[in-house]
Design a protein around this motif. Structure first.
Motif, PDB file in Angstrom:
ATOM      1  N   GLU A 175     -14.599   9.456   4.346  1.00 50.46           N
ATOM      2  CA  GLU A 175     -13.840   8.848   5.244  1.00 50.46           C
ATOM      3  C   GLU A 175     -14.523   8.854   6.748  1.00 50.46           C
ATOM      4  O   GLU A 175     -14.698   7.853   7.524  1.00 50.46           O
ATOM      5  N   ILE A 178     -16.644   6.197   5.761  1.00 45.39           N
ATOM      6  CA  ILE A 178     -16.361   4.537   5.048  1.00 45.39           C
ATOM      7  C   ILE A 178     -15.924   4.116   6.446  1.00 45.39           C
ATOM      8  O   ILE A 178     -16.359   2.722   7.071  1.00 45.39           O
ATOM      9  N   GLU A 179     -15.484   5.491   7.708  1.00 46.48           N
ATOM     10  CA  GLU A 179     -15.191   4.910   9.027  1.00 46.48           C
ATOM     11  C   GLU A 179     -16.024   4.290  10.298  1.00 46.48           C
ATOM     12  O   GLU A 179     -16.023   3.865  10.895  1.00 46.48           O
ATOM     13  N   GLU A 418     -14.771   4.649  -1.725  1.00 50.19           N
ATOM     14  CA  GLU A 418     -13.382   3.553  -1.707  1.00 50.19           C
ATOM     15  C   GLU A 418     -12.386   4.342  -2.487  1.00 50.19           C
ATOM     16  O   GLU A 418     -11.621   4.720  -3.734  1.00 50.19           O
ATOM     17  N   GLU A 422     -10.174   7.797  -3.851  1.00 45.43           N
ATOM     18  CA  GLU A 422      -8.376   7.782  -3.579  1.00 45.43           C
ATOM     19  C   GLU A 422      -8.015   9.045  -4.870  1.00 45.43           C
ATOM     20  O   GLU A 422      -6.822   9.128  -5.035  1.00 45.43           O
ATOM     21  N   ARG A 425      -7.222  11.636  -2.253  1.00 43.04           N
ATOM     22  CA  ARG A 425      -6.596  11.881  -1.764  1.00 43.04           C
ATOM     23  C   ARG A 425      -4.277  11.921  -2.433  1.00 43.04           C
ATOM     24  O   ARG A 425      -3.692  12.073  -2.072  1.00 43.04           O
ATOM     25  N   SER A 440      -2.665  12.475   7.937  1.00 42.90           N
ATOM     26  CA  SER A 440      -3.612  12.095   8.480  1.00 42.90           C
ATOM     27  C   SER A 440      -4.339  11.318   9.713  1.00 42.90           C
ATOM     28  O   SER A 440      -5.655  11.928   9.585  1.00 42.90           O
ATOM     29  N   ILE A 443      -7.349  15.091   8.864  1.00 42.48           N
ATOM     30  CA  ILE A 443      -8.466  14.580   8.234  1.00 42.48           C
ATOM     31  C   ILE A 443      -9.243  14.269   9.845  1.00 42.48           C
ATOM     32  O   ILE A 443     -10.069  14.132   9.742  1.00 42.48           O
ATOM     33  N   ILE A 444      -8.711  12.730   9.908  1.00 45.53           N
ATOM     34  CA  ILE A 444      -9.242  11.867  11.448  1.00 45.53           C
ATOM     35  C   ILE A 444      -9.766  13.298  12.337  1.00 45.53           C
ATOM     36  O   ILE A 444     -10.719  13.540  12.579  1.00 45.53           O
TER      37      ILE A 444
ATOM     38  N   ALA B  91     -12.505  -3.132  -0.555  1.00 45.57           N
ATOM     39  CA  ALA B  91     -11.166  -2.050   0.448  1.00 45.57           C
ATOM     40  C   ALA B  91     -11.779  -1.676   1.937  1.00 45.57           C
ATOM     41  O   ALA B  91     -10.751  -1.687   2.552  1.00 45.57           O
ATOM     42  N   VAL B  92     -13.214  -1.529   2.283  1.00 43.09           N
ATOM     43  CA  VAL B  92     -13.791  -0.997   3.628  1.00 43.09           C
ATOM     44  C   VAL B  92     -14.328  -1.909   3.874  1.00 43.09           C
ATOM     45  O   VAL B  92     -15.001  -1.044   4.662  1.00 43.09           O
ATOM     46  N   PHE B 428      -7.398   3.641  11.884  1.00 43.20           N
ATOM     47  CA  PHE B 428      -8.417   3.519  10.773  1.00 43.20           C
ATOM     48  C   PHE B 428      -8.169   3.682   9.462  1.00 43.20           C
ATOM     49  O   PHE B 428      -6.701   3.490   9.144  1.00 43.20           O
ATOM     50  N   THR B 429      -8.857   3.136   8.567  1.00 40.20           N
ATOM     51  CA  THR B 429      -8.464   2.572   6.975  1.00 40.20           C
ATOM     52  C   THR B 429      -7.325   4.078   6.687  1.00 40.20           C
ATOM     53  O   THR B 429      -7.186   3.770   5.641  1.00 40.20           O
ATOM     54  N   SER B 430      -8.130   5.578   7.074  1.00 37.32           N
ATOM     55  CA  SER B 430      -7.661   6.607   6.548  1.00 37.32           C
ATOM     56  C   SER B 430      -6.360   6.631   6.631  1.00 37.32           C
ATOM     57  O   SER B 430      -5.675   7.440   6.066  1.00 37.32           O
ATOM     58  N   ARG B 431      -5.997   6.037   8.158  1.00 36.15           N
ATOM     59  CA  ARG B 431      -4.529   5.542   8.422  1.00 36.15           C
ATOM     60  C   ARG B 431      -3.090   5.552   7.008  1.00 36.15           C
ATOM     61  O   ARG B 431      -1.951   5.538   7.003  1.00 36.15           O
ATOM     62  N   ALA B 432      -3.933   4.345   6.644  1.00 40.11           N
ATOM     63  CA  ALA B 432      -3.290   3.728   5.288  1.00 40.11           C
ATOM     64  C   ALA B 432      -2.910   4.461   4.071  1.00 40.11           C
ATOM     65  O   ALA B 432      -4.181   4.821   3.579  1.00 40.11           O
ATOM     66  N   GLU B 433      -2.056   4.737   3.970  1.00 42.58           N
ATOM     67  CA  GLU B 433      -1.329   4.900   2.310  1.00 42.58           C
ATOM     68  C   GLU B 433      -1.880   4.321   1.235  1.00 42.58           C
ATOM     69  O   GLU B 433      -2.298   4.569   0.580  1.00 42.58           O
ATOM     70  N   TYR B 434      -1.711   3.081   1.565  1.00 37.47           N
ATOM     71  CA  TYR B 434      -2.415   2.248   0.877  1.00 37.47           C
ATOM     72  C   TYR B 434      -3.418   1.059   0.897  1.00 37.47           C
ATOM     73  O   TYR B 434      -3.545  -0.167   0.501  1.00 37.47           O
ATOM     74  N   ARG B 435      -5.060   1.805   0.613  1.00 37.39           N
ATOM     75  CA  ARG B 435      -6.232   0.996   1.634  1.00 37.39           C
ATOM     76  C   ARG B 435      -6.912   0.238   0.665  1.00 37.39           C
ATOM     77  O   ARG B 435      -7.304  -0.991   0.379  1.00 37.39           O
ATOM     78  N   LEU B 436      -6.706   0.754  -0.905  1.00 38.32           N
ATOM     79  CA  LEU B 436      -7.092  -0.702  -1.714  1.00 38.32           C
ATOM     80  C   LEU B 436      -6.135  -2.008  -1.625  1.00 38.32           C
ATOM     81  O   LEU B 436      -6.545  -2.503  -1.759  1.00 38.32           O
ATOM     82  N   TYR B 535      -5.762   1.034 -10.018  1.00 38.56           N
ATOM     83  CA  TYR B 535      -4.988   1.720  -9.188  1.00 38.56           C
ATOM     84  C   TYR B 535      -4.074   0.957  -8.298  1.00 38.56           C
ATOM     85  O   TYR B 535      -3.175   1.213  -8.016  1.00 38.56           O
ATOM     86  N   GLN B 539      -0.807   1.953  -7.745  1.00 37.91           N
ATOM     87  CA  GLN B 539       0.140   2.211  -6.478  1.00 37.91           C
ATOM     88  C   GLN B 539       1.615   0.676  -6.058  1.00 37.91           C
ATOM     89  O   GLN B 539       2.532   1.369  -5.714  1.00 37.91           O
TER      90      GLN B 539
END
Lengths: 455, 624
Positions: A175, A178-179, A418, A422, A425, A440, A443-444, B91-92, B428-436, B535, B539
């Motif tokens: 992550e 990515i971030e 990404e 998945e 995750r 989440s 992780i951050i 997606a990112v 952050f994108t990682s906060r989203a469960e459905y990032r894709l 995915y 989802q």
């Protein structure tokens, strides 16, 4: 459901001189008062201190036993509810009478494990501890009792709880890349691949430990099998060191099956002697063979006997093939007789199977056989290796493993971060069911603790 | 009590949240007043001169797809454009652009001046007027009273703002602008719980005093990517940014001045954002790092001011000067504006409804930093949603909220109101469960129909959205129909073929000589839909399952205190809110996933049904 007051005998049936009946729920004390009268007339029932008195059958209007009553007011009890313990003579008749009267007075028979369920639901213990209590009650071996006790103390440290950290670290590395694409991060795909491989290895170890966990709780079942008259019953008797099965020189003597417990070191094995798996000569024998096959397929392991005083046959090879996917030990029996079998040829056909030459009749190499069995089914653990006892844990770990392996596969094929993350995750809720939840934010947080990011 | 004017909506504060809110309400037909301390600083970019980045660029595209203005404005005033994460999947990836700061603020002002139903007004609000727990209007410092059906409060860092430079501090909302002290007091009085947060901004340098050849230039993209699907004009990179590094000497200087740092001496009590650490933070936390990266970013075309991205600090001015001396290329640099830290009041966001209306006062909406967030984009997204909901409420229409599987906006607001914040919240994108699923290439597909129905997307724009959908669908059909023979001699549809990680859709289309007229944007969209298809399908099922659980009804007579395993705090909240479904219960602040599971189990038992076997897999207690 939690409104009811429940009652159960809490000491194992038929054990020792003392028996305890426990009640839990709002009406524990009123129910107990109906069947218990203090010795000192009008004595108040103190909290947390045993009080001597008599048990009273309010139907027959008679006293039937002397007993101690202890009242544990909520919330500082095992279930966090009001609880009462009645200790008296351990006779099942008396204990069951107490329970019967308690039910007449308004309690309900507890379902198996319901005290622990309540402790869990009322937030007294966590799920791992709840399972440990159950195990402690049912522990069949000393080794397991010791491990269960440690779990109950909340000390299931080691690998299971470190799994959470490892997964967290895996996620935060990916992550972070990515971030924070504009930052120079000290992380790389290669490093992620290494973290992942280590994680996979520790999960495999845990999953493997389940066999041992199961062995320690339930014992291992070993089926002794082979063609007719290869000496199965002789081996059965010799391993048990008593004449349990009838042995004759005639093939097909054993038509049904026998099972007995064999103790070795700290473990218990259940041995099953059964009919030979050759061509049946008699309808009864035919039924025996059918049962034998089923038993063998259900057993944890197979002791497959071959008679080396005969030439190897296609039947022998068929049996080897049949059991080669199970944990099997191939035994060349009757080494006290002249050898006709080409054992090298047979060993070639049974490459992955461990073999041993024995004489069941003379007792040759039986000690070695027991040691082999023990090594195969009760592996020596690395120091501090956690053991999992529950199918539930094993299934969750297997699910986690499947996602990790799939992610590894995608990573190696060159999929973008990404995409493979998945898969990782998906393990988050599963980890939550084993140890603490991963949010989440966790992780951050991990990203900020490990990497200097942000402008 | 005399009122000088009457409005449907008053928006207090004209920052990124306030502008978006006022634009939305007036466009939705509400007579709106946007009131600000300074008309000159409308849409001021108080900190960095950039919009977008990971998750933030996603937000801007969502704002745009709903009919907001941030994306259009960033494109209009942008001078340096980059699409981040080009080496990774769609997606990112996210756009980031630097704007000419002055132009950004002037353009926003002139756009808003042209919006029908919208009045701009300069003034300092000192009081929010309330009658029977409902908004009545506002009062200003000059004694004016304005009447309104709804108020949207977007004060940024102005509530009780306190600027720190070294151990010196003074009240201000932004450097040299007055803090809102009375309003901060007033908010506490009307019953909102507040807490202190901290943020900061780096120094601005005179570009003529920087030795630019000592730094590595970072050009914009060759093919700049716009934020808005509605932007027509050709985007151009007009400046270069530069990358530089601090030195071990810098770190020694910082160490020397730590006792004069308001952060480390304990003078600042507010909690700062860890993703925007000050340089002193970085040096203290990672002492083994030999250097820290920073960026030099011009603040505009007509100004010499240069933003030093990465050296935010609240050390005294003399320390800031010494720091510059230790960095080759900046040793002669002149500071035009010193770096500073600022503490301000924020409202505990768990006191909000999913519409951003306060639970305590009807028709009072909060958006932006006051809700504990940080960032222009997070602010704008909330401003838009608060504006939409204020207008809907006045029109007596159903509220408009977005789910976590629909938009980053949904993730942002759900996080705020259910979890609260501990530090300034950044998406952050990682906060989203459905990032894709929540990508920059499909916000129109996800949100534009909503924007159209709300009246924020024009007929013309909606039509071009529909045309694009049709065009894209045609290409998708073609890719599914056409076959290709691979090197390993298997015959695949082009669709399946593009799923391979090494295959690019662009190349396939060129190789097959298809006459499809897809823009780069549309190409990226189709490619993502193909690459992530597996995915996305899974989802979708998961989302459907969760929605089913969310729709489980809670009987009206439920006694939440009798649900086993709930903490008393959660049970009391449930008693107070009395949610009608599990989905509603999940929106209650402090509701944990474990509490939700317990509630669900309880309802199942009540219904005398066993748990559904499929749901069982997520339950902890099934085999105890």
């Amino acid at each position: 459901m939690l409104e009811d007051t429940i009652v159960a005998i809490s000491t194992p049936v038929g054990w020792g001189g003392l028996g305890v009946v426990r009640l839990s729920g709002k009406r524990s004390l009123p129910v107990a008062k109906k069947i218990f009268r203090p010795k000192k007339k009008g004595a108040k029932i103190p909290g947390r201190r045993p009080l001597l008195g008599n048990l009273f059958d309010f139907e027959q209007k008679e006293f039937f036993e002397e007993a101690f009553l202890t009242w544990h007011p909520q919330p500082h009890t095992y279930t966090r509810e009001d609880m009462v313990e009645i200790s008296c003579h351990g006779s099942p008749v008396i204990l069951e009478q107490v329970v019967r009267l308690a039910i007449k007075a308004g309690a309900r028979h507890a379902h198996p494990g319901e005290f622990t369920l309540r402790a869990y639901l009322n937030g007294r213990i966590d799920i791992l501890q709840a399972e440990a209590v159950n195990d402690l009650i049912r522990a069949v071996s000393y080794k397991q009792a010791k491990i269960s006790f440690h779990q109950l103390e909340g000390r299931l440290s080691g690998q299971i709880s470190s799994l959470r950290d490892q997964v967290l670290h895996l996620l935060s590395q990916i992550e972070a890349r990515i971030e924070f694409p504009e930052e120079r991060l000290r992380t790389s795909t290669e490093r992620t691949a290494r973290t992942l491989e280590n994680l996979i290895q520790s999960i495999i170890k845990l999953i493997d430990s389940y066999d041992l966990g199961k062995a320690l709780t339930e014992g291992i079942t070993l089926a002794i099998t082979g063609l007719a008259n290869v000496g199965k019953s002789t081996l059965f008797n010799s391993l048990l060191e008593k004449d349990r099965a009838i042995v004759t020189p005639h093939p097909g003597t054993t038509r049904d099956y026998l099972s007995e417990k064999m103790e070795f070191k700290d473990s218990v094995f259940t041995l099953i002697d059964m009919a030979g798996l050759g061509k049946p000569l008699h309808p009864v024998e035919k039924e025996g063979i059918k049962r034998g096959k089923r038993l063998a397929s259900q057993a944890d392991g197979i002791l497959l006997l071959l008679d080396i005083s005969r030439k190897e046959s296609s039947e022998d090879f068929r049996l080897i093939d049949m059991f080669k996917d199970k944990k099997t030990i191939l035994l060349f029996n009757k080494i006290d007789l002249p050898q006709k079998m080409n054992t090298e040829e047979v060993k070639n056909r049974a490459k992955s199977i461990s073999t041993l030459e024995i004489s069941a009749l003379k007792g040759t190499n039986l000690g070695k056989l027991k040691a082999t069995i023990h090594a195969l089914f009760i592996p020596d653990l690395e120091k501090d290796q956690d053991i999992i006892f529950h199918m539930r844990e094993k299934l969750i770990l297997e699910e986690i493993l499947a996602f990790l392996v799939e992610g590894q596969h995608l990573l190696e094929q060159g999929y973008s971060e990404e995409v493979y993350v998945e898969e990782f995750r998906k393990t988050i809720p599963l980890i939550g069911r084993l140890t603490g939840e991963i949010r989440s934010d966790d992780i951050i947080n991990d990203i900020f603790n490990r990497f200097c990011v942000g402008k | 009590m005399k009122f000088v004017d009457e409005y449907d909506v008053i928006v207090i504060g004209a920052g990124h949240a306030g502008c978006e809110a006022a634009y939305a309400t007036s466009t939705m037909g509400m007579k709106t007043c946007l009131i600000t301390i300074h008309l000159e600083t409308i849409a001021q970019m108080s900190c960095n001169p950039a919009i977008g980045g990971l998750a933030k660029g996603h937000l801007v595209r969502e704002i745009d797809a709903l009919g907001g203005i941030m994306g259009l404005l960033a494109d209009e005033t942008g001078i340096h454009f980059r699409l981040l994460n080009r080496s990774r999947g769609g997606a990112v990836q996210a756009p980031r652009a630097q704007s000419d700061k002055a132009l950004y603020r002037l353009t926003m002002k002139s756009w808003l001046e042209d919006v029908p139903n919208l009045t701009l007004f300069q003034g300092i609000v000192t009081e929010i007027l309330i009658k029977n727990k409902k908004i009545q209007g506002i009062a200003t410092l000059e004694g004016n009273r304005l009447l309104a059906k709804a108020v949207i409060l977007t004060p940024g860092t102005f509530l009780n703002g306190l600027i720190h430079i070294g151990l010196h501090s003074y009240p201000a909302g932004r450097a040299n602008e007055p803090a809102s002290l009375e309003l901060a007091e007033n908010l506490k009085k009307i019953g909102l719980r507040t807490f202190r947060l901290k943020t900061g901004t780096p120094m601005r340098l005179d570009k003529h005093t920087i030795e630019w050849d000592k730094f590595t230039p970072q050009p914009g993209d060759k093919d700049p990517v716009a934020f808005s699907f509605r932007t027509q004009k050709k985007l151009e990179n007009k400046i270069l940014c530069y990358i530089g590094y601090t030195t071990p000497k810098t770190h020694k200087i910082i160490g020397k001045y730590l006792d004069k740092s308001p952060l480390f001496s304990g003078k600042i009590t507010g909690i700062g954002p860890r993703y925007c650490p000050s340089i002193e933070d970085k040096v203290v936390k990672f002492p083994h790092h030999q250097r820290h990266q920073f960026f030099l970013e011009p603040e505009g075309l007509e100004t010499a001011e240069t933003y030093v991205n990465g050296i935010s600090s609240s050390l005294p001015l003399e320390a800031q000067k010494e720091i510059l001396k230790s960095i080759p290329g900046l040793d002669q640099a002149k500071i035009l504006r010193p770096a500073y830290g600022i503490e301000y009041d924020a409202v505990v966001p768990t006191q909000l409804c999913p519409t951003l209306e306060t639970q305590a006062i009807q028709n009072l909406f909060l958006a932006g930093q006051i809700n504990g967030t940080s960032g222009y984009e997070e602010a704008a997204a909330q401003g838009l949603m608060a504006g939409i909901n204020a207008a809907l409420k006045i029109k007596k229409k159903k509220p408009f909220t977005l789910r976590r599987d629909e938009a980053y906006i949904g993730v942002l607001i759900d996080d705020l109101i259910t979890k609260g914040v501990e530090e300034p919240y950044r998406l952050f994108t990682s906060r989203a469960e459905y990032r894709l699923l929540l990508r920059i290439d499909n916000p129109d597909q996800r949100l534009t129909p909503y924007g159209y129905r709300l009246g924020l997307i024009s007929e013309k724009d909606y039509e071009s959205f529909q045309n694009k959908q049709k065009k894209v669908q045609k290409v998708k059909n073609l890719l599914q129909k056409e076959k290709i023979k691979t090197e390993s001699r298997e015959t695949l549809s082009l669709w399946e073929f593009v799923k391979k990680p090494e295959v690019k859709l662009q190349n396939v289309i060129e190789y097959k000589k298809f006459q499809v007229n897809l823009s780069d944007e549309e190409m990226r969209h189709v490619e993502s839909e193909i690459k992530y298809e597996g995915y996305l399908k899974k989802q979708e099922k998961e989302i459907a399952r969760i929605r089913k659980i969310d729709s489980v009804k809670i009987p009206e007579n439920t006694d939440f205190r009798k649900i086993p395993g709930l903490t008393r705090e959660v049970a009391e909240k449930l008693e107070k809110v009395r949610p009608r479904s599990i989905g509603e219960a999940k929106k209650i602040p402090g509701m944990t996933p474990a509490a939700t599971v317990n509630l669900h189990i309880f309802l199942r038992i009540q219904q005398r049904k066993g748990p559904h076997p499929e749901e069982c897999s997520t339950w902890n207690i099934k085999d105890s």
